[in-house]
Design an enzyme around this catalytic site. Structure first.
Site, PDB file in Angstrom:
ATOM      1  N   TRP A 172       0.455 -19.624 -13.721  1.00  0.00           N
ATOM      2  CA  TRP A 172       0.572 -20.992 -14.231  1.00  0.00           C
ATOM      3  C   TRP A 172       1.539 -21.830 -13.393  1.00  0.00           C
ATOM      4  O   TRP A 172       2.239 -21.289 -12.579  1.00  0.00           O
ATOM      5  CB  TRP A 172       1.027 -20.975 -15.685  1.00  0.00           C
ATOM      6  CG  TRP A 172       2.329 -20.256 -15.926  1.00  0.00           C
ATOM      7  CD1 TRP A 172       3.591 -20.770 -15.837  1.00  0.00           C
ATOM      8  CD2 TRP A 172       2.497 -18.877 -16.305  1.00  0.00           C
ATOM      9  NE1 TRP A 172       4.532 -19.820 -16.136  1.00  0.00           N
ATOM     10  CE2 TRP A 172       3.891 -18.649 -16.434  1.00  0.00           C
ATOM     11  CE3 TRP A 172       1.626 -17.814 -16.545  1.00  0.00           C
ATOM     12  CZ2 TRP A 172       4.432 -17.391 -16.779  1.00  0.00           C
ATOM     13  CZ3 TRP A 172       2.164 -16.579 -16.891  1.00  0.00           C
ATOM     14  CH2 TRP A 172       3.557 -16.375 -17.015  1.00  0.00           C
TER      15      TRP A 172
ATOM     16  N   ASP B 188      -2.882 -13.971 -13.504  1.00  0.00           N
ATOM     17  CA  ASP B 188      -2.585 -14.710 -14.735  1.00  0.00           C
ATOM     18  C   ASP B 188      -1.401 -15.600 -14.354  1.00  0.00           C
ATOM     19  O   ASP B 188      -0.256 -15.206 -14.455  1.00  0.00           O
ATOM     20  CB  ASP B 188      -2.195 -13.711 -15.835  1.00  0.00           C
ATOM     21  CG  ASP B 188      -1.891 -14.396 -17.162  1.00  0.00           C
ATOM     22  OD1 ASP B 188      -2.391 -15.508 -17.392  1.00  0.00           O
ATOM     23  OD2 ASP B 188      -1.152 -13.804 -17.966  1.00  0.00           O
TER      24      ASP B 188
ATOM     25  N   SER C 117       1.510 -15.785 -22.088  1.00  0.00           N
ATOM     26  CA  SER C 117       0.878 -14.482 -21.887  1.00  0.00           C
ATOM     27  C   SER C 117       1.483 -13.518 -22.894  1.00  0.00           C
ATOM     28  O   SER C 117       2.704 -13.339 -22.924  1.00  0.00           O
ATOM     29  CB  SER C 117       1.161 -13.982 -20.475  1.00  0.00           C
ATOM     30  OG  SER C 117       0.716 -14.933 -19.540  1.00  0.00           O
TER      31      SER C 117
ATOM     32  N   CYS D  74       1.123 -12.009 -11.988  1.00  0.00           N
ATOM     33  CA  CYS D  74       1.357 -12.951 -13.083  1.00  0.00           C
ATOM     34  C   CYS D  74       2.617 -13.767 -12.832  1.00  0.00           C
ATOM     35  O   CYS D  74       3.628 -13.248 -12.356  1.00  0.00           O
ATOM     36  CB  CYS D  74       1.494 -12.190 -14.406  1.00  0.00           C
ATOM     37  SG  CYS D  74       1.799 -13.294 -15.796  1.00  0.00           S
TER      38      CYS D  74
END
Ligand code: FAD
Length: 671
Positions: free
Chosen positions: A671, A669, A431, A624
């Site tokens: 992961w 966002d 990011s 995030c």
């Protein structure tokens, strides 16, 4: 003259023809010439006996200048090429070069008046024509010369032919430049009109080039007069297309840009963990980004793992052998740019460090070095639990897994099987942690270096990309140990393409975006490296605030272990705070400072009324970082907060969050 056409020597052939010749032909073809592309086909036809008629050929291809050469060693051919190119570039002539034996010449009497023929003729040996000009020479200087029209030597049959002549000779021979002298005399006798003088270059005196240069300028002047040519500024027309080996834009997921890393430093203050801040310059690449986008980093495998892999498969000794990889089936897409070497294929293109699949291990049984290892591989392939115990839980990559089975090499494994069975080395996404408004040509990344020992495993797993970036950072900062873990990266890349701290990248656009109206409030939840895009968001809002724009409440929940160990961008946030004043609020959660572990979701709950108020003011909510735990919990907590603060049942709160997601005011966002 007595004419007997049957006696006429019908001379030779046509156009350009051979492959070498075809290359030459394109050499001076005017690129936009509509006929140029048909040259090859024409030449083929000529060679096959169809087109030996130069008049017809020039007509068909739109040429008005043919440069015949009689050449033995290639020098005359070369001069012919140069004349053709110059005629085209300086005077706009439509030129073609022709091996004199490729055309018939009994029809030279039909050569159009408004065109020009050059004869560039070498003299060979004792005044003889070159092999390719023998027939032409015999025809032209023979007793019974006669042309298609029936006209003979006495009738000035070539009165419509204008020509230019240059000879290549050697004055140490008795018959110096005999060829051009005799041909010139014969053509004149037959009524042709020479333009300029018949040039003579002297190889014996070593002045060939100078003779040529001195001859050609007055010749061009005379030719311009004769044909009414206008000299123009020579336009360069390349002969060859030269494609750069380096990939060029547009840069994409298939074509990374080799970007310079212009700055890098460590963000953690502790020794045993690393988090990198890097600035990657994309100026001049045509790459662009927007705040909230991702950058992909194309990694290089660590040297130790490349060595291990090559050793295990018996490729160590021939690691630098050049290999060509081709699909046997036309539809098989080769995942590795080729030609390459075993070393480069493994280092840059194959995911050799990843966890191993049981199925892939099974396929290696047939190529095991002995019966015992074969049996072990078959067992691993068939017994899921055994495989987990022996391979998966040990975090082995493929080479480590095979090393755990036997110390023998697996030399029988076809390299194709390895290419097929292992993934192509994948770029990793980060990011972007900068604002495109503030630094449009420099992309920041914030990456924690993966170095983990899973419970029960005998060794540390080192993340491919982040350890590579760490090595680059060390190199950039002149650290005496550029490979902190002895991983020995080939930092300069394939064919030294990455020399000087470069890394291949591409940009991926995302929907993780600030509201277009900066006065709108935002809530951000980003623990650890999850703070990355929020540093970009805050950097952007701080810059807007510094310019005097009204900036809405910008609330960040950040979490890490300890304030003085891994509080990312702590100092920068202080500066941003000065620029933004009260509109920036940072709420922290330190999981290892007190007796109880405090995470961002706890802080979120504690600040329920603030969060709820901001949502009522149409705040966007962003999350995030870790997808598995944090993001899920934050989602739940937010549902609770909404329900509780608005006096609704819990399910309503959950629905509200779902609604926020679909309307774009809740963005992740992760992961
Ligand atoms: P890898 O080699 O990919 O390994 C990753 C993990 O896989 C290891 O830690 C280990 O747990 C496991 N593993 C690897 N090999 C083995 C093995 N042989 N056996 C068992 N387990 C193994 N990261 C950031 O730090 N900052 C960011 O801002 C950021 N943004 C991201 C944004 C997006 C959209 C995505 C998808 C990911 C983001 N990431 C970010 C994560 C990042 O892309 C990488 O996944 C991360 O840096 C690890 O990459 P690596 O190549 O170093 O590790």
């Amino acid at each position: 003259a007595q004419l007997d056409t049957l006696d006429l020597v019908v001379l030779v052939a046509l156009l350009v023809g051979s492959i070498a010749y075809f290359t030459k032909g394109t050499y001076w073809a005017v690129p936009k010439d509509p006929y140029a592309s048909s040259a090859a086909a024409m030449n083929g036809a000529a060679k096959s006996g169809k087109t030996r008629d130069i008049v017809e050929k020039m007509d068909e291809t739109g040429k008005n200048c043919v440069i015949f050469y009689g050449s033995q060693t290639g020098t005359a051919e070369d001069y012919a090429s140069r004349l053709a190119k110059e005629g085209s570039q300086r005077f706009g002539l439509k030129t073609m070069v022709a091996d004199i034996e490729d055309y018939d010449y009994e029809n030279l009497d039909k050569f159009p008046e408004d065109k020009i023929a050059f004869f560039v003729l070498a003299t060979y040996g004792e005044g003889e024509p070159t092999d390719n000009a023998v027939e032409f020479y015999q025809f032209l200087t023979g007793e019974d010369v006669a042309f298609e029209s029936g006209a003979g030597a006495d009738d000035s049959p070539l009165s419509s032919l204008k020509y230019v002549a240059f000879g290549l000779g050697n004055n140490t021979y008795e018959h110096y430049n005999a060829m051009v002298r005799h041909v010139d005399a014969a053509l004149t006798k037959l009524g042709a009109q020479r333009i300029g003088s018949a040039g003579e270059g002297d190889d014996g005196a070593g002045t060939m080039e100078e003779d040529f240069l001195a001859w050609k300028e007055p010749m061009w002047a005379a030719l311009s007069d004769a044909m009414g040519l206008q000299e123009r500024e020579a336009v360069y027309e390349p002969v060859f297309s030269v494609a750069e080996d380096e990939p060029k834009g547009p840069y994409s997921a298939h074509n990374p840009y080799i970007a310079p890393i212009v700055e890098s430093h460590e963000l953690f203050t502790v020794k045993d963990r690393n988090c990198l801040h890097m600035e990657i310059n994309i100026a001049g690449s045509n790459l662009s980004y927007q705040t909230g986008d991702h950058i992909a980093i194309w990694p290089t495998n660590a040297g130790v793992e490349v060595d291990r892999f090559l050793q295990v498969f018996g490729l160590g000794d021939k690691r630098d052998s050049v290999i060509n990889i081709k699909g046997i089936d036309v539809t098989a897409k080769v995942p590795i740019p080729t030609p390459t070497t075993y070393d480069a294929a493994v280092r840059y293109y194959m995911e050799v460090c990843a966890p191993v699949s049981r199925q892939f291990v099974s396929t290696l049984a047939a190529f095991a070095p002995d019966e015992a290892s074969k049996a072990e591989i078959v067992r691993l392939g068939n017994d899921k639990d055994y495989f987990h115990e022996k391979i998966t839980n040990q975090c082995y990559n493929i080479a480590q897994a095979l090393q755990s089975i036997t110390s023998k090499q697996f030399t029988a494994v076809p390299f194709s099987l390895l290419i097929e069975g292992l993934n192509k080395l994948q770029p990793r996404y980060y990011s972007i942690s900068s604002s495109s408004l503030v630094q449009k040509d420099k992309i920041s990344i914030t990456a924690v270096v993966e170095s983990v020992r899973l419970p029960g495993a005998s060794h540390m797993v080192k993340g491919v990309t982040t350890n590579y970036l760490l090595a680059l950072k060390q190199k950039q900062n002149g650290d005496p140990s550029p490979d902190p873990h002895g991983l020995t990266y080939s930092i300069t890349g394939p064919r030294n393409k990455y020399d000087g701290i470069h890394v291949p990248v591409h940009v991926r656009h995302s929907n993780f975006k600030l509201p277009s109206d900066p006065s709108k409030p935002i809530i951000m939840v980003g623990p650890g490296t999850g703070v990355a895009p929020f540093r970009g968001f805050i950097q952007e809002r701080a810059a807007l605030a510094a310019k005097g724009e009204k900036v809405g409440t910008t609330l960040l929940f950040f979490g890490c272990r300890k304030r003085d160990e891994d509080f990312l961008y702590q100092d920068e946030f202080k500066t941003f705070q000065e620029q933004m004043g009260d509109s920036l609020k940072i709420i922290t959660a330190f999981s290892r400072e007190g007796s109880e572990k405090v995470y961002v979701q706890h802080r979120l709950k504690e600040n329920a009324s603030l969060v709820s108020d901001l949502l009522k003011q149409k705040a966007n909510f962003y999350v995030c970082g870790d997808a598995a735990n944090m993001a899920r919990e934050v989602n739940l907590v937010l549902g609770h907060i909404i329900a509780e603060q608005r006096g609704m049942p819990a399910e309503r709160g959950e629905e509200m969050v779902k609604h926020m997601r679909s309307s774009g005011s809740y963005q992740e966002d992760v992961w």
